[in-house]
Design a protein around this motif. Structure first.
Motif, short mmCIF file in Angstrom:
data_model
loop_
_atom_site.label_atom_id
_atom_site.label_comp_id
_atom_site.label_asym_id
_atom_site.label_seq_id
_atom_site.Cartn_x
_atom_site.Cartn_y
_atom_site.Cartn_z
N LYS A 159 37.11 44.26 35.94
CA LYS A 159 38.47 43.82 36.25
C LYS A 159 38.50 43.01 37.53
N GLY A 160 39.23 41.87 37.49
CA GLY A 160 39.29 40.99 38.65
C GLY A 160 38.20 39.95 38.70
N SER A 178 42.27 39.63 34.03
CA SER A 178 43.52 40.17 34.55
C SER A 178 43.89 41.53 33.98
N ALA A 179 43.45 41.84 32.77
CA ALA A 179 43.65 43.16 32.17
C ALA A 179 42.42 43.47 31.33
N THR A 182 40.39 41.90 44.55
CA THR A 182 41.47 41.57 43.61
C THR A 182 41.98 42.78 42.84
N PRO A 183 41.11 43.69 42.33
CA PRO A 183 41.65 44.81 41.55
C PRO A 183 42.37 45.86 42.39
N ASP A 184 42.15 45.87 43.72
CA ASP A 184 42.75 46.88 44.58
C ASP A 184 44.24 46.60 44.75
N ARG A 185 45.03 47.65 44.93
CA ARG A 185 46.47 47.48 45.09
C ARG A 185 46.92 48.08 46.41
N CYS A 186 47.69 47.31 47.19
CA CYS A 186 48.20 47.76 48.49
C CYS A 186 49.72 47.95 48.39
#
Length: 345
Positions: free
Chosen positions: A88-89, A78-79, A261-265
């Protein structure tokens, strides 16, 4: 109610009676002072976990560090920091892993040689590049819910002094995470879009700056995507804004469904969206869009999307990166309008 960590005086006294670990006691004290400050601040959980990873690596001299959280039968990276950044992820079965055993036994565990230790998951160790590691449990209401892990590509990089120190830090971090989780629940609306559940412009601006800083520090690829829906105004004018809102929600769901999972929308406002793609070069980002854009077109009612992509250049600030992606989006929107006009003619 604020959850307090062990008293800082108790932590400091325990440091002074620790066997010599080769770690300067002044360094331990200053780090624990800093981590204790986290407990009394209302940080977002992601920020707490990131700081936990970075300070754990600094404390032990590790090449990488991870905060892993339990998700059902899996552990999730998670980090991350250092050599663990590309992972990550990552998700893996907690059974048959040192992390899972750490959660089960609720005690810190040392692996001196991942190549020979039967407790580890060898596939994950090979993928992440782990030669030795320490896992310390993170507790929530007396139950282990994750681990704070430091790692090295070399065997025998850690010893019992590191184990004891990491265990102390993990106890403080667990309290910080609990406080941060409560803050996040109370403050959810500040960083999320009410219509779609995506993170909003405020979160976008903060997290773009953070990801850009990581890109500069670790020299890892990063791509920003700005996305604008085509045809939404016609739907609003013809069927009303509730129909338009439904399309915006479906577009947001497509973004989440087709990214990792690591991508942010993010929804920036109206029909404007952004996607931050860590560990993703420009060519790889275009591959992501080959899955996303057909999903948006499949919504129907004449809806499609225009996109603009950009990757950082030397000296790029977050505002520069956004502006570059926005220019690319403008060019594509102009091309879309030109094609639409030609079809109507």
């Amino acid at each position: 109610m604020m959850v307090l960590p062990p008293r800082i005086s108790d932590l400091k006294e325990s440091i002074f009676v620790m066997p010599d670990s080769g770690i300067p006691r002044s360094g331990l004290i200053s780090i624990i002072d800093l981590l204790t400050a986290l407990v009394t601040s209302a940080l977002e959980p992601a920020s707490v976990m990131q700081q936990a990873a970075e300070h754990a690596a600094s404390l032990t001299g590790a090449q990488g560090a991870v905060v892993e959280l339990v998700d059902g039968d899996q552990m999730v990276y998670s980090a991350v920091c250092g050599t663990a950044v590309p992972s990550k992820g990552l998700r893996f079965n907690r059974h048959g892993s040192l992390s899972g055993l750490c959660v089960q036994q609720a005690t810190p565990l040392l692996c001196e040689d991942a190549a020979t230790d039967p407790r580890v998951n060898p596939e994950v160790c090979r993928r992440v590049g782990i030669g030795s590691m320490i896992c310390a449990p993170l507790f929530h209401q007396k139950r282990a819910v994750g681990v704070l892990k430091v790692l090295s590509p070399s065997g025998h990089a850690f010893h019992e002094g590191h184990v004891e120190a990491l265990g102390m830090v993990a106890s403080v971090i667990a309290a910080s995470l609990l406080n941060a989780g409560r803050y996040a629940s109370a403050d959810f609306e500040r960083y999320h879009d009410a219509l779609t559940g995506l993170r909003n412009r405020r979160a976008y601006e903060e997290e773009l700056a953070l990801e850009l800083a990581r890109h500069r520090r670790y020299h890892r690829p990063l791509t920003l995507v700005l996305l604008d829906l085509n045809g939404l105004k016609i739907v609003n004018d013809t069927y009303g804004h509730p129909a338009g809102d439904a399309i915006i929600r479906q577009a947001a769901e497509a973004m989440v469904r087709t990214t990792r999972t690591p991508d942010r929308c993010y929804r920036l406002g109206g029909d404007e969206f952004a996607i931050i793609l860590p560990e993703t070069a420009l060519g790889q980002a275009r591959q992501v869009l080959t899955h996303l854009l057909p999903e948006i077109s499949a919504i129907g009612m004449g809806i499609s999307a225009s996109v603009g992509l950009a990757e950082p250049q030397p000296g790029t600030k977050s505002s520069d990166l956004h502006a570059a992606a926005d220019r690319a989006l403008y060019i594509e929107k102009e091309a879309f309008h030109a094609r639409s006009a030609a079809q109507r003619a």
